[in-house]
Design a protein around this motif. Structure first.
Motif, short mmCIF file in Angstrom:
data_model
loop_
_atom_site.label_atom_id
_atom_site.label_comp_id
_atom_site.label_asym_id
_atom_site.label_seq_id
_atom_site.Cartn_x
_atom_site.Cartn_y
_atom_site.Cartn_z
N ALA A 174 -0.90 48.55 0.01
CA ALA A 174 0.33 48.89 -0.71
C ALA A 174 1.09 50.02 -0.02
O ALA A 174 2.32 49.98 0.08
CB ALA A 174 -0.01 49.28 -2.15
N SER A 185 7.80 53.03 -4.72
CA SER A 185 6.94 52.30 -3.79
C SER A 185 6.47 53.26 -2.69
O SER A 185 7.31 53.84 -1.99
CB SER A 185 7.70 51.13 -3.15
OG SER A 185 6.87 50.43 -2.24
N PRO A 186 5.15 53.44 -2.59
CA PRO A 186 4.08 52.89 -3.42
C PRO A 186 4.09 53.45 -4.84
O PRO A 186 4.79 54.42 -5.11
CB PRO A 186 2.82 53.32 -2.67
CG PRO A 186 3.21 54.57 -1.96
CD PRO A 186 4.64 54.37 -1.56
#
Length: 393
Positions: free
Chosen positions: A143, A106-107
């Motif tokens: 994001a 993540s991302p």
């Protein structure tokens, strides 16, 4: 015959010295020709070759090519810049561009891939706000921001269990760019990042560290020139006050003049040494060639035109540029990734008021003297035997 050979050799040496003097003083130009060379090399597989040198070689070569075109497109050749930058972006999105990275981070694909890709995407949107690209830019920025907001560390992982602050700086700069171009949405995320980054500086230098613990963000390896040069390029886009503090400290600790000649950037702070690696390359006299090149862009981003100019002219002398009517390459074009870093650095836009200069107008004097001696030396040596013969007669 021996006399003719000496004359030819002396002439060649003098011509090379004169060429060096011209490069040392003439304006540095040719970004579009550098990009033409890089594109031709990419079409011949330079990205794949760079991937064999270090894990992000393919990605970096295309990303820097696209980002340099974005900077060129701000001034002219906008349609061509958009076309080439979009071509580069498509390669970052493709299987070879994502292959080294983990999709589960993540991302997605980790902060290195996400940050550089989003920064290039935002640059393209700034030139051509295509609705599809704008929609993607907003989604990717959300994001990235969500990953920062959900992390205890301001330095997100680029690979599983591995974190380099430089990668997060690029990603945060892409959020700032989003808020400049579109409806502001990430100011709070950026402010929290700056505050958290300030709390995790390298205690030995006061700079952002090179490697950090991926969970806490605490430094694992102190500041190094190869990452600092990139960090200093992007920090002015994030927070100009923090950037100026960091840049002046970086310049104090890492910029020197080996052998009293032109300015160069060390890989380790003054007074310390360490091994070279894939990031720094070889370290002659402790100097990182990659950090020296990239610092041209960092200096431009901080308005430090005196240092940027000195580094660029020193590069023109040492890099032995070769030009054709349509291309320009350095070091005989043997390492296109080096040309990509250089053109990206040279096209950097200036963003801030100038700091006090460290490279004064006389920095060229030692190099000028050396080149003049090199050019005149063969002729003086050739004449000496003749004088001795006359004295004997």
């Amino acid at each position: 015959m021996g006399r003719l050979v000496r004359i030819v050799v002396a002439g060649v040496v003098s011509a090379l010295a004169l060429s060096g003097l011209i490069r040392l003083y003439a304006p540095v130009s040719g970004a579009e020709r550098q990009l033409a060379f890089i594109r031709a090399e990419l079409d011949r597989g330079a990205g794949e070759a760079a991937q064999g040198m270090f894990p992000e070689g393919y990605f970096f070569l295309h990303a820097l090519y696209g980002l340099a075109w974005v900077d060129v497109g701000r001034h002219h050749r906008r349609a061509e810049a958009v076309r080439e930058a979009r071509w580069a972006l498509a390669r970052l999105d493709g299987p070879q561009g994502t292959a080294p990275f983990s999709e589960g981070l993540s991302p997605r694909f980790g902060v290195f891939h996400a940050g550089w890709t989003n920064r290039l995407l935002g640059g393209i949107v700034g030139l051509d706000p295509d609705p599809a690209l704008v929609e993607r830019f907003e989604a990717d920025a959300r994001a990235i921001a969500a990953a920062f907001d959900g992390s205890a560390s301001p330095f997100l992982p680029a690979y599983p269990g591995q974190s380099w602050p430089v990668d997060s700086a690029v990603a945060v700069a892409s959020l700032r760019l989003h808020d400049e171009l579109l409806t502001p949405a990430f100011g709070a995320t950026v402010q929290r990042w700056v505050a958290a980054a300030r709390q995790r500086l390298d205690p030995a230098t006061g700079l952002l560290p090179h490697v950090t613990d991926p969970a806490s963000g605490e430094p694992l390896q102190g500041a190094r020139g190869s990452s600092q040069s990139v960090i200093q390029r992007f920090l002015p886009e994030i927070d100009q006050e923090f950037a100026r503090e960091q840049y002046l400290r970086f310049r104090e600790l890492f910029v020197g003049r080996p052998l009293g000649l032109g300015p160069a950037v060390r890989e380790y702070p003054k007074g310390t040494d360490g091994p070279g690696d894939v990031d720094s390359g070889p370290l002659p006299l402790g100097v990182s060639l990659s950090a020296t090149v990239v610092t041209i862009g960092a200096a431009r981003a901080e308005g430090d035109d005196s240092l940027a100019s000195a580094l660029a002219h020193y590069g023109e002398l040492a890099g032995v540029p070769m030009q054709t009517p349509g291309t320009k390459r350095y070091a005989f074009g043997l390492l296109p990734i080096g040309d990509a870093f250089l053109v990206w650095a040279q096209t950097a836009p200036a963003r801030a008021e100038a700091p006090p200069a460290v490279a004064g107008p006389l920095w060229r004097v030692p190099l000028t003297v050396l080149l003049l001696l090199a050019g005149a030396g063969p002729w003086l040596r050739w004449r000496k035997p003749k004088r001795r013969q006359q004295l004997g007669e």
